[in-house]
Design a protein around this motif. Sequence first.
Motif, mmCIF file in Angstrom:
data_model
loop_
_atom_site.group_PDB
_atom_site.id
_atom_site.type_symbol
_atom_site.label_atom_id
_atom_site.label_comp_id
_atom_site.label_asym_id
_atom_site.label_seq_id
_atom_site.Cartn_x
_atom_site.Cartn_y
_atom_site.Cartn_z
ATOM 1 N N GLU A 1 -7.113 2.562 -15.929
ATOM 2 C CA GLU A 1 -6.069 2.661 -16.707
ATOM 3 C C GLU A 1 -6.179 1.815 -17.960
ATOM 4 O O GLU A 1 -5.820 2.307 -19.037
ATOM 5 C CB GLU A 1 -4.875 1.820 -16.008
ATOM 6 C CG GLU A 1 -4.215 2.795 -14.750
ATOM 7 C CD GLU A 1 -3.579 4.116 -15.132
ATOM 8 O OE1 GLU A 1 -3.106 4.058 -16.369
ATOM 9 O OE2 GLU A 1 -3.906 4.990 -14.381
ATOM 10 N N GLN B 1 -8.554 -3.915 -7.391
ATOM 11 C CA GLN B 1 -9.209 -4.120 -8.896
ATOM 12 C C GLN B 1 -8.182 -5.066 -9.483
ATOM 13 O O GLN B 1 -8.530 -5.889 -10.310
ATOM 14 C CB GLN B 1 -9.240 -2.851 -9.614
ATOM 15 C CG GLN B 1 -10.499 -1.840 -8.987
ATOM 16 C CD GLN B 1 -10.641 -0.716 -9.824
ATOM 17 O OE1 GLN B 1 -9.612 -0.071 -10.012
ATOM 18 N NE2 GLN B 1 -11.700 -0.343 -10.300
ATOM 19 N N ASP C 1 -3.856 5.296 1.220
ATOM 20 C CA ASP C 1 -3.977 5.948 0.193
ATOM 21 C C ASP C 1 -5.332 5.362 -0.503
ATOM 22 O O ASP C 1 -5.122 4.034 -1.144
ATOM 23 C CB ASP C 1 -3.040 6.135 -0.866
ATOM 24 C CG ASP C 1 -3.318 7.055 -1.898
ATOM 25 O OD1 ASP C 1 -4.394 6.629 -2.577
ATOM 26 O OD2 ASP C 1 -2.465 7.694 -2.496
ATOM 27 N N ALA C 2 -6.577 5.732 -0.363
ATOM 28 C CA ALA C 2 -7.745 5.102 -0.689
ATOM 29 C C ALA C 2 -7.768 4.781 -2.198
ATOM 30 O O ALA C 2 -8.459 3.628 -2.678
ATOM 31 C CB ALA C 2 -9.126 5.909 -0.410
ATOM 32 N N ASP C 3 -7.432 5.630 -3.185
ATOM 33 C CA ASP C 3 -7.318 5.559 -4.721
ATOM 34 C C ASP C 3 -6.355 4.308 -4.980
ATOM 35 O O ASP C 3 -6.688 3.757 -5.679
ATOM 36 C CB ASP C 3 -7.070 6.700 -5.196
ATOM 37 C CG ASP C 3 -8.101 7.948 -5.100
ATOM 38 O OD1 ASP C 3 -9.078 7.520 -4.823
ATOM 39 O OD2 ASP C 3 -7.596 9.268 -5.398
ATOM 40 N N TYR C 4 -5.208 4.515 -4.496
ATOM 41 C CA TYR C 4 -4.264 3.395 -4.647
ATOM 42 C C TYR C 4 -4.759 1.985 -4.212
ATOM 43 O O TYR C 4 -4.672 1.076 -4.978
ATOM 44 C CB TYR C 4 -2.991 3.754 -3.974
ATOM 45 C CG TYR C 4 -1.649 2.856 -4.438
ATOM 46 C CD1 TYR C 4 -1.022 3.115 -5.657
ATOM 47 C CD2 TYR C 4 -1.479 1.533 -3.864
ATOM 48 C CE1 TYR C 4 0.146 2.181 -6.214
ATOM 49 C CE2 TYR C 4 -0.491 0.763 -4.376
ATOM 50 C CZ TYR C 4 0.056 1.077 -5.465
ATOM 51 O OH TYR C 4 1.085 0.090 -6.030
ATOM 52 N N ARG C 5 -5.241 2.045 -3.117
ATOM 53 C CA ARG C 5 -5.851 0.747 -2.540
ATOM 54 C C ARG C 5 -6.997 0.124 -3.559
ATOM 55 O O ARG C 5 -7.061 -1.005 -3.944
ATOM 56 C CB ARG C 5 -6.310 0.756 -0.982
ATOM 57 C CG ARG C 5 -7.175 -0.400 -0.833
ATOM 58 C CD ARG C 5 -6.189 -1.792 -0.420
ATOM 59 N NE ARG C 5 -5.458 -1.643 0.600
ATOM 60 C CZ ARG C 5 -6.003 -2.099 1.836
ATOM 61 N NH1 ARG C 5 -7.003 -2.453 1.985
ATOM 62 N NH2 ARG C 5 -5.159 -1.918 3.100
ATOM 63 N N ARG C 6 -7.775 1.047 -3.982
ATOM 64 C CA ARG C 6 -8.830 0.887 -4.681
ATOM 65 C C ARG C 6 -8.361 0.013 -6.234
ATOM 66 O O ARG C 6 -8.726 -0.963 -6.466
ATOM 67 C CB ARG C 6 -9.586 1.851 -5.202
ATOM 68 C CG ARG C 6 -10.817 1.518 -6.096
ATOM 69 C CD ARG C 6 -11.785 2.733 -6.223
ATOM 70 N NE ARG C 6 -12.268 3.429 -5.174
ATOM 71 C CZ ARG C 6 -11.666 4.583 -4.597
ATOM 72 N NH1 ARG C 6 -10.762 5.277 -5.281
ATOM 73 N NH2 ARG C 6 -12.247 5.285 -3.525
ATOM 74 N N GLY C 7 -7.230 0.788 -6.824
ATOM 75 C CA GLY C 7 -6.882 0.074 -7.909
ATOM 76 C C GLY C 7 -6.066 -1.106 -7.689
ATOM 77 O O GLY C 7 -6.096 -2.090 -8.589
ATOM 78 N N ASP D 1 0.782 -1.178 0.074
ATOM 79 C CA ASP D 1 0.040 -0.047 0.047
ATOM 80 C C ASP D 1 1.072 1.150 -0.031
ATOM 81 O O ASP D 1 2.088 1.215 0.492
ATOM 82 C CB ASP D 1 -0.790 0.028 1.311
ATOM 83 C CG ASP D 1 -2.176 -0.565 1.156
ATOM 84 O OD1 ASP D 1 -2.797 -0.921 -0.096
ATOM 85 O OD2 ASP D 1 -2.736 -0.890 2.091
ATOM 86 N N ALA E 1 -1.669 -1.116 -8.427
ATOM 87 C CA ALA E 1 -3.088 -0.077 -8.845
ATOM 88 C C ALA E 1 -3.153 -0.002 -10.513
ATOM 89 O O ALA E 1 -2.117 0.600 -10.802
ATOM 90 C CB ALA E 1 -3.096 1.076 -8.310
ATOM 91 N N GLU F 1 -16.664 -4.178 -9.781
ATOM 92 C CA GLU F 1 -15.866 -2.951 -9.486
ATOM 93 C C GLU F 1 -14.639 -3.018 -10.028
ATOM 94 O O GLU F 1 -13.815 -1.917 -9.892
ATOM 95 C CB GLU F 1 -15.596 -3.150 -7.664
ATOM 96 C CG GLU F 1 -17.154 -2.881 -7.125
ATOM 97 C CD GLU F 1 -16.617 -3.048 -5.393
ATOM 98 O OE1 GLU F 1 -15.383 -2.743 -5.269
ATOM 99 O OE2 GLU F 1 -17.551 -3.459 -4.726
#
Length: 884
Positions: A709, A568, A559-565, A513, A597, A683
């Motif tokens: 991406e 995924q 970092d929420a955006d990085y974890r989301r990526g 993360d 991510a 998701e």
Amino acid sequence: MQTAEIHRRWLDFFEKKGHTVVPSASLVSDDPSLMFTVAGMVPFVPYLSGLVPAPFDRATSVQKCIRTNDIEEVGKTPRHGTFFQMCGNFSFGDYFKEGAIRFAWELLTTSEADGGLGFAPEDLWVTVYEEDEEAIALWREHSTLPDERIQRLGKDTNYWSTGQPGPAGPCSEIFYDLGPEYGVDGGPATDDDRYVEIWNLVFMQYEVADVRSKTDFTILGELPRKNIDTGMGLERVAFIKQGVQNMYEIDQVRPVLDRAAEIAGKTYGEDHADDVRLRVIADHVRSGLMLIADGVTPSNEGRGYILRRLLRRVILSMRLLGVEGPCFAELFPVSRDAMQAAYPAVAEDFAFIERAAYAEEKTFLRTLASGIQILDSAVDAAKSANAAVPGDTAFLLHDTHGFPIELTLEIAEEAGVPVDAEVFTSLMQEQRDRAKADAKAKKGQRADLSIYKELRGLGETLFTGYGELVHEGRVLGIVVDGAPVREAHEGDIAELVLSETSLFAESGGQDADQGLIIGDGFEAEVLDVQKPVAGLIVHTVRVVIGTIGIDARAETRVDADYRRGATQAHSGTHIVHAALRDVIGQSAHQTGSYNKAGYLRLDFAHTEALSSETKSEIEEISNLAIRSDYDVVTREMPLDEAKALGAMALFGEKYGDRVRVVDIGGPWSRELCAGTHVSSSAEIGMINLISESSVGSTNRRVESLVGIEAFRNFAAERAIVQQLTGGLKVPRGELVTKVQDLGAQLRAAEKKIAALEAEKLRERVPQLLASAEQLGGVRAVLASLGAVGSADDIRSLALTIREQLGAQPGVVVLAGEAGGKPVVIAATTAAGREAGVRAGALVRTGAQILGGGGGGKDDLAQGGGTDAAQIDAALAEIRRSLGG
């Protein structure tokens, strides 16, 4: 007594003595300083050193091991093998010397009928550390050994340590006497092969420091908790109990030896050199079988390189026995049948094992064929010059083409030509030195694991990140520049150990993360998160604001955006894996992965490139699974229960007693995985396969962009299409045809230009012939042509001029610049060769000045380099070599 029976009796005996039976760990070691599990105690090192609290007081195992540091001795001695099994019993602060000695004597001398190993006491000897009076007294008490068969030896043989500060202690070794026909009297102290060491009892008793050598160190005092670590060599006991001469003749190894001898038309025992080769084959086939079963596949680095070397030594040994064709399909099934009683997985996974082994054999047989062509040219040149095959040629064959030096030496010897072994050895040493320096640099990138011993003793780091992105913990430890400190200050790069964290540590192919660690008066940027030892999470951070101290409260913020990526991508990896298996078949199982991510990479077992249609089908199935919005369910359960549900355990991964199972669409994708995942497949967003390639003879790799991406990549490609359709003024549906037409026009134009350039060169033939000069008794044409279309143009011109020289002694040497690189080509007439002129030698002379190399036969040769400005100097040197 069969080897598997000795294995069973060992575990049964110690289980009855209150030991926890621990299954063999993988041959792939958890210890980052080790490539393989090299000894039975390796999986227990964290417990023996106190780095991790032992989950049991007593344990026993039969551990699979691989060692290749003595690979050159394999087949030559009775007991050197690359794969071996070590029977061990361990005590973690429980029983000590008395228990270890009593257990060993009981198991060894109890009759076979009563479940023991049935050794006659009169055949056994023991050695003890010369100052260990306690051990001597215990052997007298618990055995029937007379004093003369309890021998005192020094620190060099009977004192154990890691060579580093930490635990150490005396040891006692048990030997079997093969009998007077095998050597001199006098016991193990004679260091004679007559006495075979079968069991070593290590008494981990002291804490040592200031280690100056194996025998020179300072004893600080006794350990607060004394440990026992023993090791009995299963193969050594087996060859004694089976009444054979060495470990290669036991029931788990001999069948392969016999099959190899049958294929080669040899009789084992008739010729020493052939016997050594047959033993190497039997040993290495078994090692290859066991390594592949544990997920190692042939490659050019790390563990894969060791496996590749073992397999290629088998092929080489078979070749030296006269077998030039493939033979793995005959040998590996025999080894499987010999090993499956002890290790059922080798039969269960044999489809994967044979695919990996047979593909490597096919590749190396091609390598041998091409290497022999290069070597033949070098041997011919050496013969002509009455010289040795150059050492750098031998090294090139070994290093670049994988051509074994043993085969180079044998082929050269048969031709009556020596090999410059001194240069070869020097180049090999330079390569080893570079490898050691690289390994040392990599090893130094993280602090010594011993600094985490006290921290790990406080308990496991609690990971809370599956359910939350922010969590507060306490700073337990700080490491700066490899040393523990009380504080880390603004600007420092530090490692932080926290009691609890929501930050995911890199594992299972998922990148760490990104995020922050924040506390009262400080803030740190997270650079990396790792697990250097089991159960301990270490955060590498840059302190941005303030000072971080021991015991400070610290909040981890992912970092929420990085974890989301990342989630995924990790869930996307599972989906692509399932799609691969749907399209290609169940054999296409994952052999490696990496995801972060927006990106995923997945390696899988397969030998052929995927067609465009297959890649499209995999991509479509993956995106249909995303559109289907499958539930992603994670459950924790015992490992056996997970396997019963059909959850896939991946090669090379290690699992504890309890595991996390990740289902996507129920059983469609069901894998063991400790990574983070989305809650439903929709998701993930999108899968866009961007690459498919080879990563070895048995593995392929797909790479994909994921989520936003993937969309951005499609958008970029759309923009490119719009630019092309606009520039070429064609509708999108006609774009491919238009580009193909332009390509065809370009190739036709290039072909026409090449023909014109070749014709222009041919027009220079009269001029070049007129420039011929007499050099050393031959008519020589030497010329620089300037820039030319290709090396083929130079070669064609040289052959044309050589033909014009007719029967007279002659040589043509032409040089030019093709594609920005200098090229030199030499051609000789038959009479020129009779006069002693060799095209290959001339080319090598010129190529050295051009900064490159070259070679060929006496009649035609080609070379090149990197410095076109030296073409005139190269021709001048060739002229001098001809006597001009």
